[in-house]
Design a protein around this motif. Structure first.
Motif, short mmCIF file in Angstrom:
data_model
loop_
_atom_site.label_atom_id
_atom_site.label_comp_id
_atom_site.label_asym_id
_atom_site.label_seq_id
_atom_site.Cartn_x
_atom_site.Cartn_y
_atom_site.Cartn_z
N ALA A 39 -48.51 -11.82 -26.53
CA ALA A 39 -48.14 -12.61 -25.34
C ALA A 39 -48.41 -14.09 -25.56
O ALA A 39 -49.38 -14.48 -26.21
CB ALA A 39 -48.92 -12.11 -24.13
N ALA A 40 -47.51 -14.92 -25.00
CA ALA A 40 -47.65 -16.36 -25.10
C ALA A 40 -48.83 -16.84 -24.25
O ALA A 40 -49.18 -16.23 -23.24
CB ALA A 40 -46.37 -17.05 -24.65
N THR A 41 -49.44 -17.95 -24.67
CA THR A 41 -50.56 -18.53 -23.94
C THR A 41 -50.21 -19.97 -23.57
O THR A 41 -49.20 -20.52 -24.03
CB THR A 41 -51.83 -18.53 -24.80
OG1 THR A 41 -51.65 -19.45 -25.90
CG2 THR A 41 -52.13 -17.13 -25.35
N ILE A 42 -51.10 -20.60 -22.78
CA ILE A 42 -50.83 -21.99 -22.41
C ILE A 42 -50.94 -22.90 -23.64
O ILE A 42 -50.33 -23.98 -23.67
CB ILE A 42 -51.74 -22.49 -21.27
CG1 ILE A 42 -53.21 -22.48 -21.67
CG2 ILE A 42 -51.52 -21.68 -20.02
CD1 ILE A 42 -54.11 -23.16 -20.64
N LYS A 43 -51.66 -22.46 -24.67
CA LYS A 43 -51.72 -23.24 -25.91
C LYS A 43 -50.33 -23.27 -26.58
O LYS A 43 -49.93 -24.28 -27.16
CB LYS A 43 -52.76 -22.68 -26.86
CG LYS A 43 -54.21 -22.91 -26.39
CD LYS A 43 -55.20 -22.37 -27.40
CE LYS A 43 -56.63 -22.63 -26.94
NZ LYS A 43 -57.64 -22.10 -27.90
N ASP A 44 -49.63 -22.14 -26.50
CA ASP A 44 -48.26 -22.09 -27.05
C ASP A 44 -47.34 -23.04 -26.29
O ASP A 44 -46.49 -23.70 -26.88
CB ASP A 44 -47.72 -20.66 -26.98
CG ASP A 44 -48.51 -19.68 -27.83
OD1 ASP A 44 -48.90 -20.07 -28.95
OD2 ASP A 44 -48.73 -18.55 -27.37
N ILE A 45 -47.51 -23.09 -24.95
CA ILE A 45 -46.70 -24.01 -24.14
C ILE A 45 -47.02 -25.44 -24.51
O ILE A 45 -46.13 -26.30 -24.60
CB ILE A 45 -46.95 -23.76 -22.64
CG1 ILE A 45 -46.52 -22.34 -22.25
CG2 ILE A 45 -46.20 -24.78 -21.78
CD1 ILE A 45 -46.87 -21.96 -20.83
N ALA A 46 -48.30 -25.73 -24.75
CA ALA A 46 -48.71 -27.08 -25.15
C ALA A 46 -48.05 -27.48 -26.46
O ALA A 46 -47.55 -28.61 -26.62
CB ALA A 46 -50.23 -27.16 -25.26
N ARG A 47 -48.07 -26.55 -27.43
CA ARG A 47 -47.42 -26.85 -28.72
C ARG A 47 -45.93 -27.05 -28.55
O ARG A 47 -45.33 -27.94 -29.16
CB ARG A 47 -47.69 -25.72 -29.71
CG ARG A 47 -49.07 -25.78 -30.35
CD ARG A 47 -49.17 -24.82 -31.53
NE ARG A 47 -49.16 -23.44 -31.09
CZ ARG A 47 -50.26 -22.75 -30.79
NH1 ARG A 47 -51.44 -23.33 -30.90
NH2 ARG A 47 -50.17 -21.49 -30.40
#
Length: 340
Positions: A2-10
């Motif tokens: 699952a995607a995380t907010i760190k992935d959204i940040a990147r």
């Protein structure tokens, strides 16, 4: 995985703090908001609401308390609010008070027991007794359509300038030469009904016309209410040459009464209605001259104000927004031609 907010940040190049602010209902620059929403869709990101709730002690839920769900005006606004809140990760619990003050109070109690983060209310009465438990628990409150004076500075509010809307509608009839103008309004003590009657009186006063209570019909805010009261006004054939009906359901009832009575519009009676739900102005023939409330804008402003109150820093002060209605011209208003 699952995607995380760190992935959204990147994906967006934005900071974790900016993304967290968005997810918690805070306001951002438009380009940042769009970038985050695009990334959420692309990465198929989903918030773990249960884990978030345990951490933040927030339910990510907003409660709505309405006088009645069957009212189309209410539901159009609710739909807009719900869509906007869902985009920011909030779910909505809707309670129908069934036009009962006691049920309204029980609904607020129910929502507080569900630990909602905020309450949106179209209040039935003119005091905040039912909302006092929410105030005591520091739950943000937003009032729709009807203000409560004892919550000034405590609750946010989104209103329509009902006086101005009503005044403009009656002026249109006066400009057409009508002087015996009936009006169908809601029950006394309901804020919108009282303000619309006040606008009616102000327009008459501008034209130097005496207020005549025999031309005023108080009705329940229903199709049946509009039907019954227009039938009553029609009993005296010389009583009125025009009628202004001040909500959607009552407008439908008024049109039914006029049609059943074989009254020609606008040849015998001119009509101005209220709320263009389901494009009523075009469905009826002749096309209806009608007051239009900006329902989508009401819902958007309500959701925006609530999200600001629910933001992470919770620094937004309560405020009131008053929106304007407009008058759409149709063919249901004709010149008054005195009988010779």
């Amino acid at each position: 995985m699952a995607a995380t907010i760190k992935d959204i940040a990147r994906e967006t190049g934005l900071s974790l703090a900016t993304i967290s602010k968005y997810l918690n209902g805070g306001s951002l620059r438009e380009k940042n908001r769009v970038a985050i929403e695009d990334a959420i869709k692309k990465l198929d990101y989903h918030v773990n609401e249960y884990a978030r709730g345990l951490k933040s002690k927030k339910s990510r839920t907003v409660g709505m308390v309405l006088p009645e769900l069957a009212n189309l005006f209410n539901m159009k606004i609710v739909s807009t609010i719900e869509q906007m809140l869902q985009k920011h990760g909030y779910s909505v619990i809707i309670c129908d008070s069934q036009n009962s003050l006691e049920q309204e109070a029980r609904s607020v109690e129910f929502l507080l027991n569900k630990q909602v983060d905020g309450i949106i209310n179209i209040p039935m009465g003119n005091n905040s007794k039912h909302l006092r438990p929410a105030v005591e628990h520091n739950v943000p409150i937003l009032l729709l359509d009807r203000p409560l004076e004892d919550l000034n500075g405590i609750a946010s509010c989104v209103l329509i300038d009902n006086q101005s809307a009503s005044r403009g509608a009656v002026r249109r009839l006066l400009e057409a030469g009508h002087r015996r103008i009936g009006v169908v309004v809601g029950p006394e003590g309901v804020y919108t009904a009282d303000m619309r009657l006040r606008g009616y009186r102000e327009a008459l006063e501008e034209y130097g016309i005496a207020y005549d209570e025999t031309l005023v019909a108080r009705a329940s805010l229903t199709v049946e209410g509009g039907y019954r009261q227009v039938k009553r006004l029609l009993k005296d054939p010389n009583n009125m040459t025009a009628v202004f009906v001040t909500n959607y359901e009552m407008t439908l009832g008024a049109l039914i009464a006029l049609n059943k009575g074989g009254i020609k519009i606008p040849e015998e009676i001119s009509v101005v209605g209220f709320d263009n739900i389901m494009d009523l102005s075009q469905v009826f023939r002749p096309s209806l001259t009608i007051v239009i409330q900006p329902m989508e804008q009401i819902g958007m402003q309500a959701a925006r104000l609530m999200l600001e109150r629910l933001s992470a820093d919770n620094s937004a002060a309560p405020m009131t927004i008053t929106l304007s209605a407009s008058l759409r011209e149709g063919a249901s208003v004709g010149p008054h031609l005195p009988k010779i």
